[in-house]
Design a protein around this motif. Structure first.
Motif, PDB file in Angstrom:
ATOM      1  N   LEU A 174       0.713  -1.234   0.052  1.00  9.97           N
ATOM      2  CA  LEU A 174       0.114   0.213  -0.197  1.00  9.97           C
ATOM      3  C   LEU A 174       0.910   1.226  -0.065  1.00  9.97           C
ATOM      4  O   LEU A 174       1.698   1.386   0.868  1.00  9.97           O
ATOM      5  CB  LEU A 174      -0.962  -0.056   1.395  1.00  9.97           C
ATOM      6  CG  LEU A 174      -1.890  -1.054   1.419  1.00  9.97           C
ATOM      7  CD1 LEU A 174      -2.855  -0.886   2.571  1.00  9.97           C
ATOM      8  CD2 LEU A 174      -3.045  -0.743   0.125  1.00  9.97           C
ATOM      9  N   ILE A 175       0.681   2.016  -0.828  1.00  8.11           N
ATOM     10  CA  ILE A 175       1.559   3.085  -1.014  1.00  8.11           C
ATOM     11  C   ILE A 175       0.445   4.566  -0.881  1.00  8.11           C
ATOM     12  O   ILE A 175      -0.470   4.560  -1.711  1.00  8.11           O
ATOM     13  CB  ILE A 175       2.376   3.436  -2.445  1.00  8.11           C
ATOM     14  CG1 ILE A 175       3.340   2.170  -2.436  1.00  8.11           C
ATOM     15  CG2 ILE A 175       2.933   4.579  -2.507  1.00  8.11           C
ATOM     16  CD1 ILE A 175       3.906   1.975  -3.772  1.00  8.11           C
ATOM     17  N   ASP A 211      -5.831  -2.743  18.654  1.00  6.07           N
ATOM     18  CA  ASP A 211      -7.014  -3.223  18.236  1.00  6.07           C
ATOM     19  C   ASP A 211      -7.263  -3.125  16.425  1.00  6.07           C
ATOM     20  O   ASP A 211      -8.036  -2.288  16.562  1.00  6.07           O
ATOM     21  CB  ASP A 211      -7.982  -2.890  19.048  1.00  6.07           C
ATOM     22  CG  ASP A 211      -9.317  -3.584  18.661  1.00  6.07           C
ATOM     23  OD1 ASP A 211      -9.263  -4.572  18.016  1.00  6.07           O
ATOM     24  OD2 ASP A 211     -10.417  -3.418  19.296  1.00  6.07           O
ATOM     25  N   THR A 212      -6.544  -3.555  15.768  1.00  8.80           N
ATOM     26  CA  THR A 212      -6.800  -3.443  14.657  1.00  8.80           C
ATOM     27  C   THR A 212      -7.399  -4.518  13.753  1.00  8.80           C
ATOM     28  O   THR A 212      -7.608  -4.155  12.388  1.00  8.80           O
ATOM     29  CB  THR A 212      -5.335  -3.257  13.717  1.00  8.80           C
ATOM     30  OG1 THR A 212      -4.704  -4.626  14.286  1.00  8.80           O
ATOM     31  CG2 THR A 212      -4.382  -2.407  14.426  1.00  8.80           C
ATOM     32  N   GLN A 234      -2.923   2.323   7.400  1.00  7.58           N
ATOM     33  CA  GLN A 234      -1.923   1.429   8.140  1.00  7.58           C
ATOM     34  C   GLN A 234      -2.886   0.135   8.774  1.00  7.58           C
ATOM     35  O   GLN A 234      -2.542  -0.785   8.774  1.00  7.58           O
ATOM     36  CB  GLN A 234      -1.524   2.158   9.454  1.00  7.58           C
ATOM     37  CG  GLN A 234      -0.848   1.266  10.206  1.00  7.58           C
ATOM     38  CD  GLN A 234       0.552   0.772   9.593  1.00  7.58           C
ATOM     39  OE1 GLN A 234       1.560   1.638   9.261  1.00  7.58           O
ATOM     40  NE2 GLN A 234       0.929  -0.579   9.692  1.00  7.58           N
ATOM     41  N   GLN A 235      -4.372   0.562   9.001  1.00  8.43           N
ATOM     42  CA  GLN A 235      -5.106  -0.428   9.386  1.00  8.43           C
ATOM     43  C   GLN A 235      -5.437  -1.488   8.340  1.00  8.43           C
ATOM     44  O   GLN A 235      -5.300  -2.798   8.718  1.00  8.43           O
ATOM     45  CB  GLN A 235      -6.518   0.098   9.851  1.00  8.43           C
ATOM     46  CG  GLN A 235      -6.452   0.793  11.186  1.00  8.43           C
ATOM     47  CD  GLN A 235      -7.763   1.346  11.832  1.00  8.43           C
ATOM     48  OE1 GLN A 235      -8.733   1.500  11.069  1.00  8.43           O
ATOM     49  NE2 GLN A 235      -8.072   1.227  13.166  1.00  8.43           N
ATOM     50  N   LEU A 236      -5.560  -1.054   7.201  1.00 12.43           N
ATOM     51  CA  LEU A 236      -5.836  -1.976   5.925  1.00 12.43           C
ATOM     52  C   LEU A 236      -4.559  -2.840   5.706  1.00 12.43           C
ATOM     53  O   LEU A 236      -4.790  -3.898   5.626  1.00 12.43           O
ATOM     54  CB  LEU A 236      -6.288  -1.283   4.867  1.00 12.43           C
ATOM     55  CG  LEU A 236      -6.601  -1.950   3.512  1.00 12.43           C
ATOM     56  CD1 LEU A 236      -7.761  -2.797   3.909  1.00 12.43           C
ATOM     57  CD2 LEU A 236      -6.933  -1.062   2.224  1.00 12.43           C
ATOM     58  N   ALA A 237      -3.437  -2.140   5.745  1.00 10.63           N
ATOM     59  CA  ALA A 237      -2.157  -2.869   5.631  1.00 10.63           C
ATOM     60  C   ALA A 237      -1.925  -3.999   6.990  1.00 10.63           C
ATOM     61  O   ALA A 237      -1.443  -5.052   6.348  1.00 10.63           O
ATOM     62  CB  ALA A 237      -1.159  -2.019   5.834  1.00 10.63           C
ATOM     63  N   ASN A 238      -2.426  -3.648   7.969  1.00 10.64           N
ATOM     64  CA  ASN A 238      -2.244  -4.770   9.003  1.00 10.64           C
ATOM     65  C   ASN A 238      -3.261  -5.828   8.673  1.00 10.64           C
ATOM     66  O   ASN A 238      -3.175  -6.909   9.051  1.00 10.64           O
ATOM     67  CB  ASN A 238      -2.658  -4.268  10.493  1.00 10.64           C
ATOM     68  CG  ASN A 238      -1.553  -3.216  10.969  1.00 10.64           C
ATOM     69  OD1 ASN A 238      -0.431  -3.060  10.265  1.00 10.64           O
ATOM     70  ND2 ASN A 238      -1.928  -2.191  11.667  1.00 10.64           N
TER      71      ASN A 238
END
Length: 1506
Positions: free
Chosen positions: A698-699, A985-986, A719-723
């Motif tokens: 993700l960029i 809590d991601t 960041q949440q989607l990447a996690n």
């Protein structure tokens, strides 16, 4: 005339046969039978008789040597033996007249006289005249026998005058008689005897014969003989009578009438024919030829007689008829076989009634020809009919000739076949109808006899139609179904009540109290009552279930092939192999990669912009990174393109990674949806492992216009989607940049792709990366129940579908490894997937950082197993509960599922665990993010868990006393007023949490902030279970324990096992545990648990882990002291686990982990409900008072510790004076004892000898025979036993694990089989191991009809073992041994002496007396392990055998009682009845345990639930 020679020789006579002769005009067209009469007399055999003789000859034949120009024939001579024994030779001359075949006039000869005068001549002369045989001889004389008339001349001695009495051939009888009269006148002139032969009497005309007789009667001495040359009647009589007339010395001739002679002759023929036919009937092969058979029979008298009488031609005809009959019989049999086979062929080819019911026979034939199996049943012959072809000889070809089907018989069989199908269809329908009738009858219970049900179905239509056998068969099938269903439901019920079984002490057999509790709880269940009439089967299922609880393996799993362990191993073996192969193919050249293929995914032209930026920083598509040049192949794809998926899947372009660029919340969500679609398409639809494992990056694009406003939010969401996606997130670097994409971003993204490629290569590298399990950062155990109604791949898909999943190290077939980014680092997580029954050992012995406990929301048994398992898990270990069902709608549509899911979440709430659900029908792509929060929680608590584990291990090894809190701090602490939010809590559970009072499927707009999107665009709550605990729990600080509620007593208390200390040391062989205590001489220990015989030990307190089965004799005293300390410590632990504070002082306040069962109200609910029922007559306060009274009123029966007072092992009740002396209870004790004695007497009457099945699979006249049959007074020891013992003592007395390690089963059988054949065989010559011989020896005793130690003496041995005084006990045992049968005594003495010698070598073979008794006592005593009453004495009986081995010299050789010191380490150091050796060092035991401590399942409830 007789020749007058001096030397006597047989008389010789010449007889001339005369009669009507001449041309056809004179005699008609046939003769009077002169030639046939001569032929039959001279050559009487049927083959030499010619019925046709012609008198019409050519001139050449007339001039030949046979006729020799004469009008007479020389027939040869016959030698006869008269009745008086005198032989004579008779020459036969036939006087005839030969006719020229040209002129049909008589041939001219030297004698020109008329026939009448010529025939009466008495002197005949013809030089070199040859004997006449038949007409064919004329002209071919050289081909026949050539015999000359003697001396060329004969003197006639008598005449035979032939008169034809048949109808004649164109001849008048009167003319013949007139000719005969003239002839007779001429003959009479010669003065020679004359006899009349009436020829052809078989065609006789009666009045002709009478005229002949009348003619003869008018002459003097003229006799008439009635003859038939055809049937050979009176022919010989005629010539014999004439000879008698010529030789008066022979007496008057005897003439027999034709009819009488004919009957006699025919009787001879009939007799000969019967005998010949019997000979022919011995031929059974219709292929036999006459030539072969005649050659075999030619010397047989019956054959020769028939040939002589009837001739070869008739014989051959008879044979041919017989052969034809055989052939027809064979054809008939084949036809019958074919006809009988037709129904089977029709069943194969025309089995469908609907297809053929209305077909004609010709249509059915056409249909059969089209069937593929037609050539298997029928054969089409080129030639027909089949019975005239060589097919009749093909007996091995069972196919039916197709032309046979054209017969009426075949058509009739077809019609019968159709009718049979119709009736069978009706019968099947009626049977099924009757079956449904039985299913509707509700009161039919499993095991109910047919006779009890029959009266209720008498009027049923289907019952009346079918036969009695069919009705019984249907009922039996129905019974099998309901019995099987009832057993399955009963087994399911046992699983539902897992809490009743999984709190059993696995190192002891279940007590009578425990069994009573189990029955009391189960007896209220309808599924228990359903098997009321099959009580033995029910008890067997229960015992089998308990046996499985004791020895849970995948081989003994009650689910068979549905065992979770088997399924997991199979799935992992296949899935991980395919996954690794795919990666290996994908990244095989990753170490030397110089070209990188990249997809760039973006919305609204962002992808193209990023591609352009990268190309701007490249030179001819070559990009410099970290000192290396990479060729880049970029494929930008617009996320909004309808051809997105098709653009991705191209065979020519295989990407190494995908850059996903976004610049807004909208584009970020769109990118997330696209990635979800790509992964779903790859894993579920296309099954493309390549694209499923594609690394995404993700960029975020730089926001020049609104950096300060939107960027922080966008960064956080990215960041949440990447996690969630487990992929890198490339943020905008600090500072201000004019362009959307920074060079640092691109380089960081490329490094991420290259690192991912390298990582994937390392995962599938042939060189194991994970060399040791210690390299795993976290060890998680996932548990699931065998037989649950979901597929294994459903619960494993969150791992297997992840691109970071790989196989664990070799030998870990049920484990996998995950590489996940948790927090800021990549972590290695070992996931071990086990069934609940396999997890028990791991739960107690292995370091586990967390449990994922899976259960089916559709199965109560699954929840019951989870509760039972969870109750023994320490509350320091994080737990994730996973409920599995079909869909989210199940929660609302099915009350049972709703209840189980609610219960699961309640348990999770009470024990501060996480809860989620998996749906088998959901299209939601389940990645490891389902468990991300759980993994984070586990990682957070990792140090605390490992410190607790090390602390427990240290305590176990050093045996220092530790404190254990009896329950969680407060019940109020289990419920939280609110759950604090956390940045960690991601991730959230599945789309919604269906548990709670106010459930809503979708959030309101005002609650959107509390929800987030999953990959399908569904919103779900961020928090469904507590994420963080209170601070004091994080720091492992627990408030002071609340005072427990009063302990509720139980009137029927299980006492402390007297063999407790021994059990602590010995452990249990079938439930091995990894030993954590340092042992003396550990290098010499035999860690094998491969027992040759089952081991029964007794009850052991919880917390005690006796791990090694065999005690090591080295350093026994030090070892013993450690065991004593261990006992004290573990008793303290037992106090605490059961709700009692330690009675010893504790100076430290370290938190010891308790069990989850002390936190959850729902765990062990069934046991508590039983506890309530058992004590429903007393309130809590009354119970508490009673308990206090007990403790205050206790007195000791001796100076020793009351727990070690002599009591009866395993007996229930409260009759132990060491426990209570309450008067009321004493009264109950006496009543109970009285009832017990009565029950024991009744049971003794019903007891039957237990005879286990033999292990042999061959017949033997030695093994399995009574012992008395195998010995003699001179040799009191069986030869086989003697040979085995000598071999063992000569070659393997020091073999490690002797009698414990099982030998090869095949070698054991071969030893016995060869000994069966040859008792003198030498075991040394057989090349077998010592263990095989030892196994064969044990098998010998196991196969005896009765055990070596008789069953009748078992109770006496048990009673003797209860004697407290050691010396008195040994002398009593010695007296019992003397009661053995003499044969048993001698063999027992021999075996025990041998075992004693084995135990003396225990320092090398590690087989002490205790170890040997464990292995040998079941063989010598033959116990019934399925008998609950017997189980209570197993340890006592084993100790008895140990005593016999130790005190061998005392028992059998009048030696002294030995003071053995090595047994203290594994004998309970107490004065209990089973102790055989006095303790050397007194044990320092903790204060006396309360009775409730001995039954932890009935402990006081610290949470106040009861």
């Amino acid at each position: 005339m007789m020749a007058k020679n001096k030397e006597p020789r047989p008389p010789s006579y010449a007889i001339s046969v005369v009669g009507l002769s001449g041309t056809e005009k004179d005699k008609g067209n046939c003769g009077v039978g002169k030639s046939c009469l001569c032929n039959r007399f001279v050559r009487s055999k049927a083959d030499e008789y010619y019925p046709e003789h012609t008198s019409v000859l050519s001139t050449i034949d007339f001039g030949g040597r046979v006729v020799n120009n004469d009008h007479f024939l020389y027939w040869g001579d016959v030698t006869q033996c008269g009745e008086d024994g005198i032989d004579c030779k008779i020459h036969v001359i036939e006087q005839t007249e030969f006719i020229d075949d040209q002129t049909f006039l008589p041939h001219r000869s030297t004698n020109l006289q008329l026939y009448i005068k010529r025939a009466a001549a008495t002197k005949l002369q013809s030089a070199e005249k040859l004997m006449y045989i038949c007409t064919d001889q004329l002209g071919l004389e050289q081909d026949f026998e050539q015999k000359q008339m003697p001396e060329g001349k004969l003197n006639i001695d008598g005449f035979v005058l032939c008169i034809d009495v048949s109808q004649g051939c164109n001849r008048k009888f009167d003319d013949q008689l007139k000719f005969v009269n003239n002839l007779y006148i001429q003959l009479s002139k010669s003065k020679k005897p004359i006899i009349i032969a009436a020829t052809k009497c078989d065609e006789c005309v009666e009045h002709y014969l009478r005229e002949v007789q009348a003619f003869a009667s008018n002459k003097k001495n003229l006799l008439v003989v009635e003859t038939s040359a055809r049937f050979n009647v009176n022919v010989e009589t005629c010539f014999t009578a004439l000879v008698q007339m010529m030789d008066k010395t022979r007496g008057k001739p005897k003439i027999i009438p034709y009819l009488d002679a004919y009957k006699t002759q025919r009787q001879l023929v009939v007799t000969a024919t019967d005998k010949f036919e019997k000979l022919v009937q011995t031929v059974r092969d219709y292929h036999a030829t006459w030539k072969t058979v005649s050659n075999k029979l030619k010397n047989h008298p019956d054959y020769e007689e028939y040939i002589n009488l009837e001739g070869t031609k008739k014989a051959k005809n008879t044979f041919s008829k017989h052969i034809e009959q055989l052939k027809q019989e064979h054809i008939r049999k084949r036809r019958d076989e074919y006809i009988n086979t037709l129904p089977r062929a029709f069943n194969t080819l025309l089995s469908n009634l609907e297809e053929i019911e209305h077909l004609s026979w010709s249509e059915a034939l056409k249909l059969m020809e089209k069937r593929p199996d037609f050539p298997l049943c029928f054969v089409v012959l080129e030639k027909t009919p089949w019975d005239e072809t060589d097919h009749i000889d093909k007996v091995n070809d069972r196919r039916i000739p197709f032309d046979l089907l054209s017969t009426l018989e075949a058509e009739k069989v077809y019609q019968n076949h159709v009718q049979h199908l119709i009736s069978e269809k009706r019968r099947v329908e009626m049977k099924e109808k009757f079956k449904k009738t039985l299913e509707r009858i509700q009161f039919i219970s499993p095991g109910q006899p047919w006779e009890e049900v029959m009266c209720f179905v008498m009027e049923d239509e289907a019952f009346k139609y079918i036969t009695e056998a069919d009705s019984r068969e249907v009922y039996s099938r129905h019974q099998r179904e309901i019995v099987e269903k009832a057993k399955e439901e009963f087994q399911e019920m046992l699983f539902e009540h897992s809490e009743l079984f999984y709190d059993l002490d696995l190192n002891a057999t279940p007590s009578s109290d425990k069994m009573s509790e189990i029955h009391a709880v189960l007896s209220e269940e309808p599924r228990y009552k359903a098997l009321q009439k099959l009580a033995p089967d029910r008890e067997s299922l229960l015992l089998k279930h308990i046996g499985f609880v004791y020895h849970p393996t995948k081989e003994t799993c009650l689910s068979g092939q549905n065992c979770m362990d088997i399924k997991v191993e199979q799935l992992l073996a296949n899935s991980l192999l395919q996954l690794d192969h795919g990666r290996l193919h994908l990244y095989h050249d990753s170490t030397s990669i110089d070209k990188v293929n990249l997809f760039i995914l973006g919305k609204d032209g962002l992808a193209q912009e990023l591609a352009n930026e990268i190309r701007t920083q490249s030179t001819d598509d070559e990009y410099a990174l970290d000192g290396k040049i990479y060729e880049l192949d970029l494929r930008p794809v617009d996320a909004k393109s309808p051809y997105l998926l098709s653009q991705l899947w191209t065979s020519a372009f295989k990407p190494h990674g995908c850059f996903c660029v976004f610049n807004s919340i909208e584009s970020l969500n769109f990118i997330g949806d696209c990635i979800g679609k790509i992964r779903t398409e790859a894993s579920q639809i296309r099954r493309d492992k390549y694209m499923a494992n594609l690394p995404f990056t993700l960029i975020i694009a730089n926001q020049r216009e609104s950096v300060s406003k939107n960027l922080p939010i966008l960064r956080h969401q990215g960041q949440q989607l990447a996690n969630k996606l487990q992929c890198p997130f490339i943020d905008v670097p600090a500072g201000t940049y004019p362009r959307k994409f920074n060079e640092a971003q691109i380089k960081q993204a490329l490094r991420g792709v290259l690192e991912a490629v390298k990582h994937h290569f390392e995962v599938v590298s042939p060189v194991p990366i994970i060399k040791d399990l210690s390299e795993a950062d976290l060890r998680i155990v996932m548990c699931a129940m065998c037989g649950d109604p979901f597929s294994v791949d459903l619960i494993l898909s969150p791992f297997l579908d992840s691109h970071s999943c790989s196989a664990a190290q070799a030998g870990q077939s049920n484990s996998l490894m995950l590489d996940k980014i948790i927090g800021e680092k990549r972590r290695r997580i070992q996931i071990t997937i086990l069934s609940y029954h396999s997890s028990i050992g791991v739960r107690k012995d292995e370091l586990v950082h967390g449990y994922i406990l899976v259960y089916s929301a559709k199965r109560k048994a699954s929840m019951g197993m989870l509760r039972a398992f969870l109750s023994e898990v320490q509350d320091t270990i994080p737990v994730q509960l996973v409920a599995v069902t079909d869909s989210q709608a199940d929660f609302f549509e099915n009350e049972a599922i709703k209840e189980l899911m609610t219960e699961g979440e309640h348990i999770a709430t009470e024990i501060t665990a996480k809860f989620t659900a998996l749906y088998s029908l959901s299209q939601y792509h389940r990645q490891t993010e389902v468990f991300t929060l759980f993994f984070s929680d586990v990682l957070e608590k990792k140090n605390m868990i490992e410190n607790s584990y090390v602390s427990d291990s240290t305590r176990e090894s050093t045996h220092t006393s530790e404190d254990v809190f009896l329950h969680s701090p407060k019940r109020s602490s289990l419920a939280y007023s609110g759950y604090p939010d956390s940045e960690d809590d991601t991730e959230a559970p599945p789309p919604y949490s269906p548990i709670g009072d106010d459930v809503q499927l979708l959030p309101t707009p005002s609650d959107r902030s509390k929800y987030r999107l999953d990959l399908e665009g569904n919103e779900y709550p961020v928090h469904s279970t507590p994420l963080n605990c209170h601070d004091h729990e994080r720091n492992h600080k627990v408030p002071p324990p609340i005072k427990p509620k009063p302990i509720v007593p139980k009137t029927n208390v299980k006492k402390l096992d007297p063999n407790l200390l021994k059990t602590i040391e010995a452990g249990i062989g079938k439930n091995p545990r990894k030993c954590r205590m340092p042992l003396a001489a550990t290098d010499d220990l035999d860690q094998s648990d491969n027992y040759a015989e089952p081991i029964d030990t007794v009850f052991k307190l919880r917390g005690v882990t006796g791990d090694d089965i065999y005690a090591v004799p080295d350093d026994s005293q030090n070892r013993m002291i450690k065991i004593q300390n261990s006992f004290a410590i573990n008793n303290a632990q037992g106090d605490e686990e059961n709700g009692f504070p330690d009675r010893t002082s504790r100076t430290h306040g370290e938190r010891r982990p308790s069990k989850y069962k002390y936190k959850s109200k729902t765990l062990f609910s069934k046991a508590k409900s039983y506890y309530r029922r058992a004590h429903s007559d007393a309130s809590d306060d009354e119970a508490f008072t009673t308990s206090k009274t007990k403790r205050k009123g206790r007195h000791r029966g001796s100076e020793e510790d009351p727990l070690l007072s002599p009591v009866e092992t395993w007996k229930g009740g409260i009759d132990n004076p060491a426990i209570t002396s309450d008067q009321e209870l004493d009264d109950k004790k006496m009543k109970k004892k009285t009832q017990k004695v009565k029950e024991d007497k009744k049971q003794k009457k019903k007891t039957k000898t237990f005879n286990p099945p033999t292990r042999r699979n061959w017949e033997s006249n030695y093994f399995g025979m009574p012992l008395q049959d195998l010995v003699t007074p001179d040799k009191p020891i069986p030869l086989f036993v003697e040979k085995c013992v000598e071999f063992i003592e000569d070659t393997g007395l020091c073999t490690e694990g002797l009698y414990r390690v099982s030998g090869n089963k095949t070698d054991q059988d071969n030893i016995q089989k060869q000994f069966d054949q040859d008792h003198s065989i030498s075991l040394e010559s057989m090349d077998v191991t010592v263990n095989a011989v030892a196994g064969a020896l044990k098998a010998f005793f196991a196969d005896l009809p009765e055990p070596l130690i008789p069953y009748s003496l078992h109770p006496e041995l048990v009673e003797a073992s209860k004697i407290p005084d050691r010396t008195e006990r040994l002398y009593e045992l010695k007296e019992i041994v003397k009661k053995f049968h003499p044969v048993n005594y001698d063999v027992f003495k021999y075996v025990i002496s041998h075992l004693n010698r084995v135990s003396l070598q225990s320092r090398t073979n590690f087989m002490t007396a205790d170890n040997l008794s464990i292995c040998f006592w079941p063989t010598l005593m033959r116990p019934d392990f399925e008998n609950k009453e017997f189980l209570s004495t197993t340890k006592i009986l084993q100790s008895v055998i140990e005593t016999f081995i130790q005190q061998c010299q005392f028992f059998f050789y009048n030696g002294d009682i030995l003071e053995t010191s090595d047994t203290v380490a594994h004998q309970p150091a107490s004065s209990n009845p089973v102790q055989m050796v006095d303790p050397i060092v007194p044990l320092q035991l903790p204060p006396p345990l309360q009775p409730q401590l001995i039954q932890p399942q009935l402990q006081a409830d610290p949470l106040g639930i009861i």
